[in-house]
Design a protein around this motif. Structure first.
Motif, short mmCIF file in Angstrom:
data_model
loop_
_atom_site.label_atom_id
_atom_site.label_comp_id
_atom_site.label_asym_id
_atom_site.label_seq_id
_atom_site.Cartn_x
_atom_site.Cartn_y
_atom_site.Cartn_z
N ASP A 58 -8.57 -6.94 12.53
CA ASP A 58 -9.03 -6.92 11.13
C ASP A 58 -9.95 -8.10 10.90
N GLN A 66 -4.01 -2.23 0.53
CA GLN A 66 -4.23 -3.32 1.49
C GLN A 66 -5.62 -3.91 1.24
N GLU A 83 -3.34 -9.86 7.99
CA GLU A 83 -4.49 -8.97 8.22
C GLU A 83 -5.30 -8.84 6.94
N GLY A 135 0.58 -2.06 9.73
CA GLY A 135 -0.25 -0.88 9.96
C GLY A 135 -0.79 -0.35 8.64
N PHE A 136 -0.77 0.99 8.48
CA PHE A 136 -1.28 1.58 7.24
C PHE A 136 -0.25 1.52 6.11
N GLU A 193 -13.50 0.06 12.61
CA GLU A 193 -12.80 -0.31 11.37
C GLU A 193 -13.48 -1.49 10.68
C1 GAL Z 1 -3.79 -1.94 9.62
C2 GAL Z 1 -5.20 -2.46 9.60
C3 GAL Z 1 -6.13 -1.30 9.46
C4 GAL Z 1 -5.86 -0.35 10.62
C5 GAL Z 1 -4.43 0.06 10.62
C6 GAL Z 1 -4.11 0.98 11.79
O1 GAL Z 1 -2.87 -2.96 9.80
O2 GAL Z 1 -5.38 -3.36 8.54
O3 GAL Z 1 -7.47 -1.75 9.44
O4 GAL Z 1 -6.14 -1.02 11.82
O5 GAL Z 1 -3.59 -1.07 10.68
O6 GAL Z 1 -2.74 1.22 11.86
#
Ligand code: GAL
Length: 335
Positions: free
Chosen positions: A169, A274, A217, A237-238, A111
């Motif tokens: 992140d 994000q 993040e 998360g996403f 990532e």
């Molecule tokens: C987010 C993060 C992404 C990925 C995602 C997975 O919080 O910024 O890069 O890791 O979670 O759920």
């Protein structure tokens, strides 16, 4: 006016001058935040959680390559452009190993890749968040890959936890004095930290401090008029959430927190995006583009890209939603 030929010339000319035709109608290039963004191959740009390196009048957009699944062999893509609107797919620049003994094998999660050029070694150095195969998000490591050329292929070097800290992140920041830094979410994402890189950019030094322990993040740093700015997301998360940002006069802190800079519809979810990076626009001092991902968890390759201009007034950042905009925005709006 009984001269139809004159009407044919004058009316469109008037409309154009008066700004009656939008950029889309005149086919002028523009950014359309959140809309599908096709590269010259006709396919939506598959470079997520990424950032842009500018070199020799070319933009290199590195990001997560999600096509085929996020654990398959191709890991990081590059797209190139000379104008920021039109992008050419340069394919995979980093590929997972087929060696089942490698920690960088198929199955690991890659990532937020970021690339810097090291002027001392001549190498291009990529850092990214690595999660080991079969271990969910528990490894929490940062990994390094190198290449002799900007478009790769990059060779996997190793992974580690900077000074023993978890690193999820992340972003890289290259300062004017040539020093580079990793900004990373540590301590199960509760702490945002900054760590200076070694001179060859291949490892972390012990110059490593806390920015804030606010559970953030998506770090996206930049510098303007000697002041450092860091836009971040919350940790859901996403699923999108509200951004905030930090400022500091010294990159190692202290950093001061500021509220959400987003303005407009869905500002409280970063326009359903994000943060991933901030791009300084070459040749336009004070012009910065906010880059964010609009994640589609079940179809990550089609996650949207949200690019918006950042307005800076004193200490205050504002990112205002636009359905469509182009780089002339920076000439019309005070910086
Ligand atoms: C987010 C993060 C992404 C990925 C995602 C997975 O919080 O910024 O890069 O890791 O979670 O759920």
């Amino acid at each position: 006016m009984n001269k139809p030929w004159l009407r044919t010339i004058l009316i469109p000319a008037f409309c154009l001058t008066a700004g009656f035709l939008s950029a889309a109608e005149t086919n002028a290039p523009a950014f359309h935040p959140g809309a599908p963004w096709l590269a010259t191959d006709g396919v939506h740009i598959d470079a997520h959680g990424g950032a842009i390196l500018y070199e020799n009048k070319t933009f290199y957009w590195f990001g997560e390559l999600q096509n085929g699944g996020r654990r398959r062999l191709p890991a990081v893509s590059v797209y190139t452009s000379t104008d920021l609107y039109h992008w050419t797919n340069g394919g995979a620049v980093l590929t997972r190993s087929t060696d089942s003994n490698s920690e960088f094998r198929a199955g690991c999660i890659v990532e937020r890749p970021k690339v810097l050029h090291n002027p001392k070694t001549g190498k291009y150095v990529m850092w990214f968040h690595l999660e080991l195969a079969g271990r969910g998000y528990n490894a929490a490591r940062v990994a390094v890959a190198v290449s002799d050329t900007v478009i790769g292929p990059y060779r996997y070097v190793n992974s580690f936890r900077p000074n023993g800290n978890m690193s999820r992140d992340m972003n890289l920041y290259l300062d004017d004095d040539g020093k580079a830094y990793e900004i990373y979410a540590a301590n199960d994402n509760y702490d945002m930290r900054i760590c200076q890189l070694s001179d060859d950019f291949l490892s972390a030094t012990t110059n490593d401090v806390m920015i804030a322990s606010d559970h953030r993040e998506g770090p996206a740093p930049f510098k303007y008029h000697g002041r450092y700015y860091l836009i971040t997301s919350a940790c859901t998360g996403f699923a999108p959430n509200a951004a905030n940002y930090y400022t500091a006069d010294n990159i190692m802190g202290p950093w001061t927190a500021h509220p959400n800079p987003c303005v407009g519809p869905k500002a409280d979810t970063t326009f359903d995006g994000q943060s991933t990076a901030v791009l300084p626009v070459p040749g336009k001092p004070g012009a910065f583009i906010f880059m964010a991902d609009r994640w589609v968890p079940r179809d990550l390759k089609n996650s949207g890209h949200i690019w918006l201009p950042i307005q800076i007034k004193g200490d205050q950042l504002t990112i205002t939603w636009q359905n469509q905009w182009d780089l002339s925005w920076f000439d019309k709006n005070a910086r």
